[in-house]
Design an enzyme around this catalytic site. Structure first.
Site, PDB file in Angstrom:
ATOM      1  N   PHE A 189      -0.706 -11.020  11.543  1.00  0.00           N
ATOM      2  CA  PHE A 189      -0.870 -10.237  12.769  1.00  0.00           C
ATOM      3  C   PHE A 189      -0.906 -11.174  13.968  1.00  0.00           C
ATOM      4  CE2 PHE A 189      -3.155  -7.954  16.105  1.00  0.00           C
ATOM      5  CZ  PHE A 189      -2.384  -6.811  16.157  1.00  0.00           C
ATOM      6  N   ASP A 249      -2.012 -19.546  15.121  1.00  0.00           N
ATOM      7  CA  ASP A 249      -2.622 -18.435  15.832  1.00  0.00           C
ATOM      8  C   ASP A 249      -4.100 -18.405  15.444  1.00  0.00           C
ATOM      9  OD1 ASP A 249      -3.687 -16.015  16.613  1.00  0.00           O
ATOM     10  OD2 ASP A 249      -1.922 -14.828  16.065  1.00  0.00           O
ATOM     11  N   LYS A 289      -9.724 -13.553  21.764  1.00  0.00           N
ATOM     12  CA  LYS A 289     -10.919 -12.881  21.219  1.00  0.00           C
ATOM     13  C   LYS A 289     -12.230 -13.562  21.639  1.00  0.00           C
ATOM     14  CE  LYS A 289      -9.023  -9.900  17.739  1.00  0.00           C
ATOM     15  NZ  LYS A 289      -7.795 -10.153  17.016  1.00  0.00           N
TER      16      LYS A 289
HETATM   17  C1  PLP Z   1      -6.395  -9.776  17.465  1.00  0.00           C
HETATM   18  C2  PLP Z   1      -5.319 -10.741  17.142  1.00  0.00           C
HETATM   19  C3  PLP Z   1      -4.203 -10.899  17.987  1.00  0.00           C
HETATM   20  C4  PLP Z   1      -3.957 -10.014  19.174  1.00  0.00           C
HETATM   21  O1  PLP Z   1      -4.877 -10.180  20.194  1.00  0.00           O
HETATM   22  P1  PLP Z   1      -4.936  -9.130  21.409  1.00  0.00           P
HETATM   23  O2  PLP Z   1      -5.999  -9.683  22.302  1.00  0.00           O
HETATM   24  O3  PLP Z   1      -5.264  -7.800  20.806  1.00  0.00           O
HETATM   25  O4  PLP Z   1      -3.595  -9.127  22.037  1.00  0.00           O
HETATM   26  C5  PLP Z   1      -3.297 -11.887  17.686  1.00  0.00           C
HETATM   27  N1  PLP Z   1      -3.455 -12.669  16.612  1.00  0.00           N
HETATM   28  C6  PLP Z   1      -4.506 -12.554  15.769  1.00  0.00           C
HETATM   29  C7  PLP Z   1      -4.629 -13.466  14.609  1.00  0.00           C
HETATM   30  C8  PLP Z   1      -5.467 -11.572  16.007  1.00  0.00           C
HETATM   31  O5  PLP Z   1      -6.488 -11.420  15.158  1.00  0.00           O
END
Ligand code: PLP
Length: 405
Positions: A140, A225, A254
């Site tokens: 994700f 990420d 986050k």
């Molecule tokens: C939550 C998340 C995202 C997306 O972040 P947003 O602030 O919702 O755009 C991207 N990568 C990972 C691994 C995430 O957990």
């Protein structure tokens, strides 16, 4: 005459786009790891706003930073720089592999910047053929069209017309599947150093190191990420620090703002220089208000007490969940790292993670899911041990009621 609006769950269906299905509970107040709803019912928060509220709700350091900056200056645009952004950037650089920082407002935006930078770097350094991005199934990376296409769940990117091209998906923890795809045309391999949304899956040592080596062999950038794993969540400031592997680009969001929207992409000077003036940007990215809160969150988390505390609290969770499981036999596995924990439901409870979550809400504890079969815990990194115990006691009641229905 003013008419009072009844802000209840029914109003959601009336006025909101139906892309979410929120709980009937509407929280109105939070303090530490406690949250209260409109009816003054109290909850223990094991969800942390999906791994965002790294210091719980209304942490005094964050409230102070927000108030102080809120009375100074909120927004300027990137026509000018500002003090909080410069300070936070300096701290990110001083505490990581990175030498340069780009600020965004969310994880998706930080990733969007990372992927665009990887493509531009490859074009400048290696030519127009080097555009392939390899990412992983179940991964994700956000919901913009580029990031959702790089993500590993097709269902999220289908149905919006032609997708950004030259993106392929390998299997996480399967180095051969990366070998089969990687070539001189690969510009980047994008991975989470622990898959969050995809099911709380840790990488094996051989896999992360193998991916790094493959990237080196094929002149591809390694993008981590760390939107979910970063800022202390796994017990180190960033997860890469305990993996023995350094990425070329890292994204963080986050927990970076502790609940205030902010994201960042960090990288080396040699790579960063390819985002030349005018190539990318954001109106709000790096605004003083977000960066002031981000700096306070960063300073508060980046201490041995908090980071070591994550490891100790993780042990409390695992012990508590194992105890619950000895009584009720609902989990096939309890996995994860630090305070990103997944409890995998047994065969008998397949598809019922959401039902466990709802029962937990009834009992006064907020949890998360990661897919249909995994209950996820991502509490505050400074949640008091008493709150862990009380929350787990409430969670046990929810489990008991699931087992007995
Ligand atoms: C939550 C998340 C995202 C997306 O972040 P947003 O602030 O919702 O755009 C991207 N990568 C990972 C691994 C995430 O957990």
């Amino acid at each position: 005459m003013t008419t009072q609006i009844q802000a209840n769950r029914a109003l959601f269906d009336e006025v909101m786009v139906p892309n979410y299905a929120p709980s009937a509970v509407i929280p109105v107040r939070g303090q530490g790891s406690h949250v209260w709803d409109q009816n003054e019912k109290q909850y223990i928060d094991f969800a942390g706003g999906i791994a965002v509220n790294c210091l719980g709700h209304c942490h005094p350091n964050l409230v102070a930073a927000l108030k102080e900056q809120g009375e100074k200056i909120w927004h300027l645009s990137n026509v000018m720089t500002n003090e909080p952004a410069l300070r936070l950037a300096k701290k990110l650089v001083d505490n990581t592999f990175a030498e340069k920082v780009y600020f965004a407002n969310s994880g998706g935006e930080a990733n969007e910047a990372a992927f665009k930078l990887a493509r531009r770097w490859a074009l400048d350094v290696h030519g127009a053929e080097k555009t392939q991005i390899i990412s992983f199934k179940q991964a994700f990376h956000g919901r913009t069209f580029f990031t959702v296409t790089v993500g590993g769940q097709e269902a999220y990117s289908d149905g919006f017309g032609p997708k950004p091209g030259d993106i392929v998906h390998a299997e996480y923890n399967n180095l051969d599947s990366v070998k089969a795809l990687i070539s001189a045309k690969t510009c980047a391999v994008v991975m989470e150093p622990l898959q969050g949304e995809g099911g709380i899956i840790s990488p094996t040592d051989a896999f992360v190191k193998g991916v790094r080596e493959l990237c080196n062999e094929h002149n591809a950038l390694l993008v981590f990420d760390e939107v979910q794993t970063g800022v202390g969540r796994l017990g180190a400031l960033y997860a890469y620090m305990e993996l023995g592997v350094t990425p070329d680009i890292l994204t963080t969001a986050k927990a970076l703002g502790g609940g205030f929207p902010i994201g960042a992409m960090i990288t080396t000077t040699a790579i960063a220089k390819h985002l030349k003036i005018g190539t990318h940007g954001s109106t709000y990215g790096g605004n003083p208000l977000a960066c002031a809160v981000g700096e306070a969150a960063f300073d508060t988390v980046n201490t041995p007490e908090v980071l070591n505390g994550v490891k100790a609290k993780a042990e409390l969770y695992k012990a508590g969940l194992n105890e619950i499981n000895e009584k009720y036999h609902v989990f096939a596995e309890i996995r994860g790292k630090g305070l990103l924990i997944g409890a995998v439901l047994t065969e008998k409870y397949q598809g019922q993670a959401k039902a466990f979550l709802m029962k937990a809400m009834d009992e006064g504890v907020m949890v998360l899911v990661a897919g249909a079969n995994i209950i996820r815990f991502a509490p505050s990194l400074v949640i008091p041990d008493e709150d862990i115990e009380e929350g787990l006691a409430r969670f046990e009641k929810a489990v008991a009621s699931m087992v007995n229905t």
